[in-house]
Design a protein around this motif. Structure first.
Motif, PDB file in Angstrom:
ATOM      1  N   LYS A 246      12.112  -6.712  -9.042  1.00 32.70           N
ATOM      2  CA  LYS A 246      13.056  -5.992  -9.906  1.00 32.70           C
ATOM      3  C   LYS A 246      12.418  -4.786 -10.598  1.00 32.70           C
ATOM      4  N   LEU A 247      11.161  -4.492 -10.248  1.00 32.27           N
ATOM      5  CA  LEU A 247      10.441  -3.419 -10.930  1.00 32.27           C
ATOM      6  C   LEU A 247      11.099  -2.070 -10.659  1.00 32.27           C
ATOM      7  N   VAL A 248      11.337  -1.323 -11.743  1.00 32.60           N
ATOM      8  CA  VAL A 248      11.951   0.009 -11.662  1.00 32.60           C
ATOM      9  C   VAL A 248      10.918   1.105 -11.908  1.00 32.60           C
ATOM     10  N   ASP A 249       9.981   0.865 -12.827  1.00 38.69           N
ATOM     11  CA  ASP A 249       9.021   1.897 -13.223  1.00 38.69           C
ATOM     12  C   ASP A 249       7.632   1.286 -13.265  1.00 38.69           C
ATOM     13  N   LEU A 250       6.713   1.851 -12.456  1.00 35.63           N
ATOM     14  CA  LEU A 250       5.322   1.401 -12.423  1.00 35.63           C
ATOM     15  C   LEU A 250       4.438   2.574 -12.812  1.00 35.63           C
ATOM     16  N   ASP A 251       3.681   2.424 -13.909  1.00 38.23           N
ATOM     17  CA  ASP A 251       2.814   3.485 -14.393  1.00 38.23           C
ATOM     18  C   ASP A 251       1.413   2.922 -14.624  1.00 38.23           C
ATOM     19  N   LEU A 252       0.490   3.313 -13.741  1.00 37.67           N
ATOM     20  CA  LEU A 252      -0.911   2.899 -13.843  1.00 37.67           C
ATOM     21  C   LEU A 252      -1.812   4.124 -13.990  1.00 37.67           C
ATOM     22  N   ALA A 253      -1.280   5.193 -14.526  1.00 35.92           N
ATOM     23  CA  ALA A 253      -1.986   6.469 -14.561  1.00 35.92           C
ATOM     24  C   ALA A 253      -3.135   6.474 -15.560  1.00 35.92           C
ATOM     25  N   VAL A 254      -4.044   7.438 -15.367  1.00 33.13           N
ATOM     26  CA  VAL A 254      -5.167   7.722 -16.269  1.00 33.13           C
ATOM     27  C   VAL A 254      -6.010   6.468 -16.487  1.00 33.13           C
ATOM     28  N   ASN A 255      -6.529   5.948 -15.390  1.00 33.83           N
ATOM     29  CA  ASN A 255      -7.444   4.825 -15.437  1.00 33.83           C
ATOM     30  C   ASN A 255      -8.593   5.099 -14.465  1.00 33.83           C
ATOM     31  N   ASN A 256      -9.307   4.060 -14.084  1.00 36.82           N
ATOM     32  CA  ASN A 256     -10.432   4.202 -13.148  1.00 36.82           C
ATOM     33  C   ASN A 256     -10.232   3.313 -11.928  1.00 36.82           C
ATOM     34  N   LEU A 257      -8.996   3.222 -11.496  1.00 41.80           N
ATOM     35  CA  LEU A 257      -8.678   2.387 -10.341  1.00 41.80           C
ATOM     36  C   LEU A 257      -9.267   2.981  -9.066  1.00 41.80           C
ATOM     37  N   VAL A 258      -9.725   2.110  -8.189  1.00 49.23           N
ATOM     38  CA  VAL A 258     -10.348   2.548  -6.943  1.00 49.23           C
ATOM     39  C   VAL A 258      -9.661   1.845  -5.771  1.00 49.23           C
ATOM     40  N   GLY A 259     -10.126   2.160  -4.568  1.00 52.87           N
ATOM     41  CA  GLY A 259      -9.582   1.535  -3.378  1.00 52.87           C
ATOM     42  C   GLY A 259      -8.296   2.188  -2.917  1.00 52.87           C
ATOM     43  N   LYS A 260      -7.655   1.568  -1.975  1.00 54.82           N
ATOM     44  CA  LYS A 260      -6.433   2.106  -1.395  1.00 54.82           C
ATOM     45  C   LYS A 260      -5.205   1.701  -2.210  1.00 54.82           C
ATOM     46  N   ILE A 261      -4.155   2.471  -2.035  1.00 52.60           N
ATOM     47  CA  ILE A 261      -2.850   2.064  -2.572  1.00 52.60           C
ATOM     48  C   ILE A 261      -2.358   0.911  -1.717  1.00 52.60           C
ATOM     49  N   PRO A 262      -2.160  -0.273  -2.282  1.00 44.66           N
ATOM     50  CA  PRO A 262      -1.793  -1.428  -1.443  1.00 44.66           C
ATOM     51  C   PRO A 262      -0.432  -1.232  -0.774  1.00 44.66           C
ATOM     52  N   SER A 263      -0.346  -1.653   0.463  1.00 49.54           N
ATOM     53  CA  SER A 263       0.919  -1.524   1.196  1.00 49.54           C
ATOM     54  C   SER A 263       2.009  -2.375   0.574  1.00 49.54           C
ATOM     55  N   SER A 264       1.623  -3.378  -0.236  1.00 49.45           N
ATOM     56  CA  SER A 264       2.631  -4.240  -0.867  1.00 49.45           C
ATOM     57  C   SER A 264       3.519  -3.463  -1.821  1.00 49.45           C
ATOM     58  N   LEU A 265       3.051  -2.298  -2.326  1.00 48.16           N
ATOM     59  CA  LEU A 265       3.885  -1.510  -3.237  1.00 48.16           C
ATOM     60  C   LEU A 265       5.122  -0.975  -2.527  1.00 48.16           C
ATOM     61  N   THR A 266       5.070  -0.865  -1.223  1.00 48.28           N
ATOM     62  CA  THR A 266       6.248  -0.396  -0.485  1.00 48.28           C
ATOM     63  C   THR A 266       7.299  -1.485  -0.336  1.00 48.28           C
ATOM     64  N   GLU A 267       7.050  -2.653  -0.929  1.00 51.88           N
ATOM     65  CA  GLU A 267       8.044  -3.734  -0.930  1.00 51.88           C
ATOM     66  C   GLU A 267       8.820  -3.782  -2.242  1.00 51.88           C
ATOM     67  N   LEU A 268       8.524  -2.839  -3.139  1.00 49.65           N
ATOM     68  CA  LEU A 268       9.229  -2.796  -4.428  1.00 49.65           C
ATOM     69  C   LEU A 268      10.559  -2.091  -4.224  1.00 49.65           C
ATOM     70  N   THR A 269      11.528  -2.795  -3.709  1.00 46.77           N
ATOM     71  CA  THR A 269      12.780  -2.182  -3.265  1.00 46.77           C
ATOM     72  C   THR A 269      13.625  -1.623  -4.400  1.00 46.77           C
ATOM     73  N   SER A 270      13.334  -2.004  -5.653  1.00 44.01           N
ATOM     74  CA  SER A 270      14.120  -1.501  -6.784  1.00 44.01           C
ATOM     75  C   SER A 270      13.427  -0.350  -7.510  1.00 44.01           C
ATOM     76  N   VAL A 271      12.215  -0.025  -7.115  1.00 43.24           N
ATOM     77  CA  VAL A 271      11.429   0.929  -7.890  1.00 43.24           C
ATOM     78  C   VAL A 271      12.027   2.334  -7.796  1.00 43.24           C
ATOM     79  N   VAL A 272      12.034   3.034  -8.941  1.00 42.61           N
ATOM     80  CA  VAL A 272      12.543   4.406  -9.026  1.00 42.61           C
ATOM     81  C   VAL A 272      11.387   5.398  -9.140  1.00 42.61           C
ATOM     82  N   GLN A 273      10.354   5.043  -9.868  1.00 40.69           N
ATOM     83  CA  GLN A 273       9.216   5.956  -9.972  1.00 40.69           C
ATOM     84  C   GLN A 273       7.911   5.183 -10.001  1.00 40.69           C
TER      85      GLN A 273
END
Length: 1015
Positions: A246-273
């Motif tokens: 049900k996630l609509v807005d995911l904001d993980l900006a301005v951090n020190n995250l590394v690695g790849k963008i997980p493909s699981s994020l493309t399963e967030l069918t309700s996400v707007v941004q």
């Protein structure tokens, strides 16, 4: 017995009530007791003293339920209390928990202080608790999780600290929790994953210890908003986040995250941004984006991503695609043009290649296009403005070829055009010159040809016309003089010919006129008095003739003048001596006559060479040392006289110096001083050292004493003598150096301040930055020599008996001048410079009340680490009342901190009040303005000394100050935008502000600036 019953009833009411009454029910008595514990300077709770009410249901901020089964009004019960923005203070009134049916409580934006009490858990029916924007301190009570019905908890913008209690995992019904902008440490706890009812989790902008995103957050299947911006997150993004259906807005900006963008994020069918900007993510964008049919914005900027942009991503109905400052390779897919809702495309700062899609903008209402700093080739798509909504066209630093499409000349919506540093050619379409809303037209370093069309008269909003390094020909049209808002006209290194149009004298806002290296001829304009704001005039390498106009002496802010390599004749106007020029060059002309006395110095020799008829006591000029042999007898007699005088006084001078050295063993040894100059000097270090007398002290601050030194040429300079050793002060929670009543947060080593000052000011050339003439150093002392400002500092003048000199027109001028100086530091210096101590005492005023930004002892070039992210400072620098709320605990150095401080200066000028004042209590000027506006209106905010006829303009400036002092940095405008807004307020002769739709996050491009594609 009946008598005693009524007697004790009356006695109990009297004890519980400040205004004893027989009619007010028990809940009203409770509220009156709460009122006694709160400070209420604005008397918003005056109705809580009403003796005539049966219930408190009509009191300010109080709501009750309506019991339809009972007509008795006493059956009504308090269910909601909303005291938002009421300017009340004091500890949290836990006595409110005695209101058994209270379900909603809000003290938003007040001054509730101390810690949250543990007995808050007794508010059993409480569902909504909003204590955002207060002064709460200490740790969160573990008992807070014992509120069985709590659904909404907002503690944003306090000073709460410590770790988030483990008991928070026991909440049963909590749906919203916001702990933004506090001082929480530890790491983000995994037990949040136990609160299955959560719909919104916002922990942004807290100084957490480095930690990973808990995978347990993937258990929150009802979560709609997850904001973890600037939470010191490390490691990879967990795959479990893909379960947040049900996630609509995911904001993980301005951090020190590394690695790849997980493909699981493309399963967030309700996400707007999805916002992932300013991390260290690597690899390619995952596939599967076609699942996200509701996605409108994805921002993965300022990472280290690579590979192509997936076709399926470009086919989504995106509103904003921001992938700049990565390392994409490959072509931009043509399918990106097929997106029916695409209106913003920003891909600058990558390594994209190939051609721009031919139909880009044809099927979508494209508004903003920025693909600068890539390797695109081919032509500009003719369909960019097909829908008539294109506002910004930014394609600098590519390899585009061909002409500007003809139909772009009909794009009336365009406001900013930057096509610099490409290989474009041909003539610019006539209509393109006259687009009515464009305020920036930059075509530098291409191969354009032809003339500037007379249609340029239609460009009524044009402020910056930069067309240098092309092949433009012909004469400059008279119509350029119709552009009343023109600030910069740079047409150098072209093939323009003919004379300057007379209409140029109408450009009253002109700050830069650069037409060097053309084929222009004729005489210079005889009257240039209207160029009051001209800062740079460069007409070198042309064929101008005639004389240098006398009126040039009236250009009081001119600091760059180059008329070299022309055919100018006649005398050098004496009025040039009155100008404060950083650069002067009139060499290689046909000038004649005597050199003005002030310029008869070796430092100016190169400025006048190549003028055979020019005479002066300088080598290379007709009256210089080459002709000394012709002076003959006169010279000999003069030498004999001088020698005799020297012999006569030598003994006395020698004796005097010996005596002075004996009397003052600590006197300055001038022979050991080293002089470093940053401009051509008309004085020596000895003149400076002789003037360091205690009688000449004009100020003393955190870093040292300031002297006014009068030079032998009649001019004055200001000399700052820095304190020796280490000076550390802490006082009143704000710092120990209290200067003119304003606390200075200071942790400063002398050498650091001195080095910062010379590294910053030594390189800066701007009319609104104080000029650093030179520095003098010896082992034990350091001196900084500045231009002297006749009217001192803005703070001293504004908060003294002389404040009457500052009428509104003068204050407005000061605001604009200071804004332009700060904008120069933020946007035109590479790297950007963060001042870190903007305040009214660091804004100096010359004799005409022109403002200069000063005191760069704690200034820093914007620092980044190896990953490209802003660094934090190890100490706080700044002054009480001016420090941005986030700076005190994050130590994050960026331009937004300066902008907050500048906003406080604006409020000072509008209100005439100090940033901190005993009248404000525990508040500062920003909070006082906000609460006074809410409670009493704008008339109680504006300085009573200001003429009421300017009220509308003052209110607009006040609003700009409030924008600058917004509690969230992302909502503060950039200085470039502030300057535009201020100029817009000044009247129709100033350029208009260009506003932008959409979310104001991330703040890296909230003003439409290029950020990373600066030419």
């Amino acid at each position: 017995m009946v008598f005693f019953f009524f007697f004790f009833t009356y006695l109990s009411l009297f004890l519980f009530s400040p205004n004893p009454t027989l009619s007010l029910n028990q809940e009203g008595l409770y509220l009156q007791r709460v009122k006694l514990t709160l400070s209420d300077p604005d008397s918003v709770l005056e109705s809580w003293n009403n003796d005539r009410d049966d219930t408190p249901c009509s009191w300010f901020g109080v709501k009750c339920n309506n019991n339809n089964d009972d007509d008795d009004s006493r059956a009504q019960s308090v269910t909601s209390i909303d005291l938002s923005n009421a300017n009340i203070g004091g500890p949290f009134p836990s006595f409110l928990c005695r209101l058994q049916n209270l379900t909603s409580l809000s003290f938003y934006n007040n001054s509730i202080n101390s810690t949250l009490p543990g007995d808050l858990s007794t508010c059993h029916n409480l569902q909504h608790l909003d204590l955002a924007q207060n002064l709460l301190t200490g740790t969160l009570p573990e008992t807070l999780a014992d509120l069985p019905n709590l659904k909404y908890l907002d503690l944003t913008g306090n000073n709460l600290s410590g770790e988030i209690p483990e008991s928070f995992g026991r909440f049963q019904k909590l749906e919203v929790v916001s702990l933004v902008y506090n001082l929480f440490d530890g790491t983000i706890p995994p037990f949040f994953g136990n609160i299955s009812s959560l719909k919104m989790l916002n922990l942004s902008y807290n100084p957490f210890l480095p930690g990973r995103i808990p995978p347990e957050l993937g258990n929150l299947t009802n979560l709609e908003i997850l904001w973890l911006t600037e939470c010191n997150l490390v490691g990879e993004i967990p795959d479990s986040l893909g379960r947040l259906g049900k996630l609509v807005d995911l904001d993980l900006a301005v951090n020190n995250l590394v690695g790849k963008i997980p493909s699981s994020l493309t399963e967030l069918t309700s996400v707007v941004q999805i916002e992932l900007y300013n991390n260290s993510l690597t690899g390619e964008l995952p596939t599967g984006w076609s699942n996200l049919t509701k996605l409108r914005l994805i921002d993965a900027s300022m990472n280290d991503l690579s590979g192509p942009i997936p076709d399926e991503l470009t086919r989504l109905p995106l509103e904003s695609l921001n992938l700049y400052e990565n390392r994409f390779e490959g072509n931009l897919p043509a399918s990106i043009a097929d997106s029916p809702s695409l209106y913003e495309l920003r891909l600058f700062g990558n390594r994209l290649t190939g051609q721009l899609p031919r139909d880009l903008g044809k099927n979508s209402p494209l508004k903003w296009l920025d693909v600068s700093n890539n390797q695109f080739i081919g032509e500009l798509p003719a369909s960019l403005c097909e829908k008539g909504e294109l506002e910004e066209l930014l394609i600098i630093h590519n390899s585009l070829t061909g002409q500007i499409p003809e139909n772009l000349g009909r794009c009336q919506s365009l406001t900013r055009v930057r096509l610099a540093y490409n290989r474009l050619s041909g003539e610019v379409p006539p209509l393109f010159w006259g687009l009515p809303r464009v305020y920036l037209l930059e075509l530098i370093d291409n191969s354009f040809s032809g003339q500037i069309s007379k249609t340029v008269a239609g460009a009524a909003n044009l402020s910056l016309l930069v067309i240098s390094k092309n092949n433009f020909t012909g004469s400059l049209p008279e119509e350029i003089g119709f552009l009343k808002t023109l600030l910069t006209f740079s047409g150098s290194e072209n093939k323009f010919s003919g004379s300057l149009p007379e209409s140029l004298k109408n450009l009253g806002e002109l700050g830069t006129l650069d037409l060097h290296d053309n084929e222009l001829s004729g005489e210079l304009p005889s009257s240039v008095r209207s160029w009051k704001k001209l800062n740079e005039l460069n007409l070198a390498d042309n064929e101008f003739s005639g004389t240098i106009p006398e009126d040039i002496r009236s250009l009081s802010v001119l600091n760059y003048l180059d008329l070299s390599n022309n055919r100018l004749s006649g005398k050098i106007p004496d009025g040039l001596q009155n100008l404060k020029l950083n650069q002067l060059n009139v060499s290689n002309n046909r000038l004649s006559g005597e050199l003005p006395p002030m310029f008869a110095k070796d430092m100016y020799r190169s400025s006048f060479l190549g003028n055979s008829g020019l005479c002066g006591d300088l080598e290379g000029l007709c009256g210089g040392r080459d002709e000394e042999k012709n002076r003959g007898y006169v010279w000999l007699l003069r030498s004999i006289f001088v020698l005799a005088a020297v012999v006569f006084v030598f003994g006395l001078v020698w004796f005097y110096l010996k005596y002075r050295k004996f009397k003052n063993a600590r006197a300055i040894d001038k022979s050991k001083w080293t002089l470093m100059s940053f401009h051509k000097l008309g004085f020596s270090e000895y003149e400076i050292l002789d003037g360091l007398d205690e009688d000449n002290v004009i100020g003393s601050g955190a870093s040292g004493k300031v002297y006014k030194v009068l030079l032998t040429n009649g001019e004055a300079v200001a000399v700052k003598k820095l304190w020796g050793g280490v000076k550390k002060d802490f006082e009143s929670g704000c710092g120990g150096d209290v200067e003119k009543g304003q606390g200075q947060v200071q942790v400063q080593v002398q050498d650091d301040g001195f080095q910062a000052e010379i590294e910053t000011l030594g390189k800066i050339r701007h009319k609104n930055i104080v000029k650093l003439w030179c520095c003098c150093t010896t082992r034990d002392c350091k001196l900084l020599v500045y231009e002297y400002m006749n009217n001192g500092s803005l703070g001293d003048l504004l908060h003294s008996s002389k404040s009457g000199l500052l009428d509104w027109s003068t204050r407005y001028k000061i605001i604009v001048d200071a804004a332009e100086g700060l904008s120069y530091l933020h946007h035109d210096c590479v790297p950007p410079i963060v001042h870190r101590d903007i305040k009214s005492n660091n804004i100096l005023l010359d004799g005409d009340f022109g403002a200069r930004v000063a005191d760069f002892g704690v200034a820093k070039a914007k620092m980044v680490d190896a990953s490209g992210k802003p660094k934090s400072m190890s100490v706080i620098a700044g002054s009480c009342g001016y420090i941005a709320p986030e700076y005190a605990y994050t130590l994050r150095v960026n331009e937004k901190s300066d902008i907050y401080s500048f906003g406080v200066v604006i409020l000072e000028l509008v209100t005439g009040r100090l940033p901190i004042d005993p009248e404000f209590g525990e508040k500062d000027l920003v909070k006082w303005v906000c609460t006074t506006l809410d409670q009493k209106g704008v008339d109680n905010v504006i300085d009573s000394k200001l003429d009421s006829c300017f009220k509308d303009e003052i209110c607009k400036i006040l609003n700009i100050g409030l924008l600058c002092t917004g509690p969230l940095p992302i909502n503060r405008p950039s200085m470039r935008r502030v300057v535009k807004m201020l100029q817009e307020v000044g009247g129709e002769n100033h350029p208009k502000t260009v506003k932008k739709d959409g979310k104001l996050s991330p703040y890296y491009y909230e003003d439409g600036s290029d950020q990373g594609s600066v030419a």
